[in-house]
Write an enzyme that holds these catalytic residues in place. Structure first.
Site, PDB file in Angstrom:
ATOM      1  N   ASN A   9       0.864  -1.185   0.000  1.00 52.34           N
ATOM      2  CA  ASN A   9       0.000   0.000   0.000  1.00 52.34           C
ATOM      3  C   ASN A   9       0.897   1.230   0.000  1.00 52.34           C
ATOM      4  O   ASN A   9       1.502   1.544   1.015  1.00 52.34           O
ATOM      5  CB  ASN A   9      -0.894  -0.030   1.251  1.00 52.34           C
ATOM      6  CG  ASN A   9      -1.721   1.232   1.409  1.00 52.34           C
ATOM      7  OD1 ASN A   9      -1.777   2.070   0.500  1.00 52.34           O
ATOM      8  ND2 ASN A   9      -2.372   1.376   2.559  1.00 52.34           N
ATOM      9  N   TRP A  10       0.974   1.886  -1.145  1.00 51.89           N
ATOM     10  CA  TRP A  10       1.864   3.047  -1.256  1.00 51.89           C
ATOM     11  C   TRP A  10       1.283   4.287  -0.580  1.00 51.89           C
ATOM     12  O   TRP A  10       1.945   5.301  -0.454  1.00 51.89           O
ATOM     13  CB  TRP A  10       2.178   3.331  -2.727  1.00 51.89           C
ATOM     14  CG  TRP A  10       3.273   2.462  -3.279  1.00 51.89           C
ATOM     15  CD1 TRP A  10       3.759   1.291  -2.733  1.00 51.89           C
ATOM     16  CD2 TRP A  10       4.061   2.698  -4.459  1.00 51.89           C
ATOM     17  NE1 TRP A  10       4.777   0.798  -3.500  1.00 51.89           N
ATOM     18  CE2 TRP A  10       4.981   1.632  -4.577  1.00 51.89           C
ATOM     19  CE3 TRP A  10       4.065   3.694  -5.430  1.00 51.89           C
ATOM     20  CZ2 TRP A  10       5.903   1.555  -5.624  1.00 51.89           C
ATOM     21  CZ3 TRP A  10       4.983   3.612  -6.486  1.00 51.89           C
ATOM     22  CH2 TRP A  10       5.893   2.552  -6.564  1.00 51.89           C
ATOM     23  N   LYS A  11       0.011   4.237  -0.195  1.00 55.07           N
ATOM     24  CA  LYS A  11      -0.645   5.399   0.424  1.00 55.07           C
ATOM     25  C   LYS A  11      -0.451   6.628  -0.489  1.00 55.07           C
ATOM     26  O   LYS A  11      -0.430   6.467  -1.711  1.00 55.07           O
ATOM     27  CB  LYS A  11      -0.123   5.614   1.841  1.00 55.07           C
ATOM     28  CG  LYS A  11      -0.200   4.309   2.673  1.00 55.07           C
ATOM     29  CD  LYS A  11       0.057   4.492   4.114  1.00 55.07           C
ATOM     30  CE  LYS A  11      -0.051   3.140   4.827  1.00 55.07           C
ATOM     31  NZ  LYS A  11       0.067   3.243   6.270  1.00 55.07           N
ATOM     32  N   HIS A  92      -9.341   1.319   5.050  1.00 57.90           N
ATOM     33  CA  HIS A  92      -8.075   1.484   5.783  1.00 57.90           C
ATOM     34  C   HIS A  92      -8.314   2.445   6.950  1.00 57.90           C
ATOM     35  O   HIS A  92      -9.103   3.393   6.834  1.00 57.90           O
ATOM     36  CB  HIS A  92      -7.003   2.033   4.836  1.00 57.90           C
ATOM     37  CG  HIS A  92      -5.634   1.959   5.426  1.00 57.90           C
ATOM     38  ND1 HIS A  92      -5.196   2.854   6.376  1.00 57.90           N
ATOM     39  CD2 HIS A  92      -4.624   1.085   5.229  1.00 57.90           C
ATOM     40  CE1 HIS A  92      -3.952   2.521   6.731  1.00 57.90           C
ATOM     41  NE2 HIS A  92      -3.589   1.453   6.050  1.00 57.90           N
ATOM     42  N   SER A 208       3.772  -2.267  10.250  1.00 63.28           N
ATOM     43  CA  SER A 208       5.213  -2.368  10.488  1.00 63.28           C
ATOM     44  C   SER A 208       5.815  -3.706  10.089  1.00 63.28           C
ATOM     45  O   SER A 208       6.725  -4.205  10.744  1.00 63.28           O
ATOM     46  CB  SER A 208       5.531  -2.035  11.965  1.00 63.28           C
ATOM     47  OG  SER A 208       5.169  -0.707  12.262  1.00 63.28           O
ATOM     48  N   GLY A 229       2.974  -1.106   4.230  1.00 57.48           N
ATOM     49  CA  GLY A 229       3.027   0.308   3.880  1.00 57.48           C
ATOM     50  C   GLY A 229       4.445   0.723   3.509  1.00 57.48           C
ATOM     51  O   GLY A 229       4.919   0.469   2.407  1.00 57.48           O
ATOM     52  N   GLY A 230       5.156   1.313   4.462  1.00 60.11           N
ATOM     53  CA  GLY A 230       6.470   1.900   4.207  1.00 60.11           C
ATOM     54  C   GLY A 230       7.436   0.976   3.476  1.00 60.11           C
ATOM     55  O   GLY A 230       8.134   1.406   2.548  1.00 60.11           O
TER      56      GLY A 230
END
Ligand code: 13P
Length: 248
Positions: A9-11, A92, A208, A229-230
């Site tokens: 998920n690149w947000k 989300h 995380s 995510g990150g």
């Protein structure tokens, strides 16, 4: 058997220059041994398709519950599909918080996504205060029952458990805590949809996940992959997670 899924998920991150990361991921993992998905900003989906190759699927990060109409700034499920997406992340916690999305709204979006032919990745998860008050399973049960439409199947639904306090913080639940929630979600899905469907819905953990902790998370029962995510922004990091999932 459930197909394992590594979803990124690149947000609200990424411009055309970052398509090189998707290209690098596809090149490094032509036969990944699990399903690999990147959900970039909607602006990049069409271009990402050209570099993602057959081994990396694409998804959106939200869609509207309606098919079309006067909804300035919104994107419909059909538009995502048309751009080349096969999945869409819905509900989300950042959308629930930033845009006031309730579980009922998420369910309507999921129904629209499924009708359009997209797979919905429905996100649920408790806050730190809710965990500390020992309300985690109650929260999960409520979000699960309200956010998922009756039309869900093992093909069109993925559920992601993302404890809010673990997102972007470097904190992760213990493997026992992850296992408790995932076993509970499986039980709830089997109760509502029957064993066949309930057992075939894939359950992702998110919050995380990094190359260094992925293997121990993937060893937990009823964890069928991750929503990342990150660590999905760089091909090298996400590739490490893909490899850990394929080997789990
Ligand atoms: P991080 O992996 O950056 O904690 O984000 C998790 C997430 O929210 C994925 O949807």
């Amino acid at each position: 058997m459930r197909r394992k899924l590594a979803a990124g998920n690149w947000k609200m991150n990424g411009t055309r220059a970052d398509l090189a990361e998707i290209a690098a991921l596809a090149e490094a993992h032509p036969e990944p041994g699990c399903e690999v998905l990147i959900c970039p900003p909607a602006t990049l989906i069409d271009r990402a398709r050209a570099v993602a190759g057959p081994s990396v699927a694409l998804g959106g990060q939200d869609c509207h519950a309606a098919g079309s109409g006067a909804h300035t700034g919104d994107i419909s499920a059909v538009m995502l599909l048309d751009a080349g997406a096969h999945y869409v992340i819905l509900g989300h916690s950042e959308r629930r918080e930033d845009h006031g999305e309730s579980s009922d709204m998420v369910r309507d979006k999921a129904r629209a996504a499924m009708e359009a032919g997209l797979r919905a990745i429905v996100c649920i998860g408790e806050s730190l205060a809710q965990r500390e008050a020992q309300n985690t399973l109650d929260i999960i049960a409520g979000q699960l029952s309200h956010s998922i439409p009756d039309s869900a199947t093992g093909e069109n639904l993925v559920v992601a458990y993302e404890p809010i306090w673990a997102i972007g913080t470097g904190l992760t639940p213990t493997t026992d805590q992850i296992g408790e929630v995932h076993d509970f979600m499986r039980m709830k899905l089997e109760t509502r949809f029957g064993e066949g469907v309930g057992r075939s819905v894939r359950l992702l953990y998110g919050g995380s996940v990094k190359p260094g902790n992925a293997a121990e998370i993937f060893a937990v029962s009823n964890v069928d992959g991750a929503l990342v995510g990150g660590a999905s922004l760089k091909a090298a990091d996400f590739g490490g997670i893909v490899t850990a999932l394929a080997q789990s």
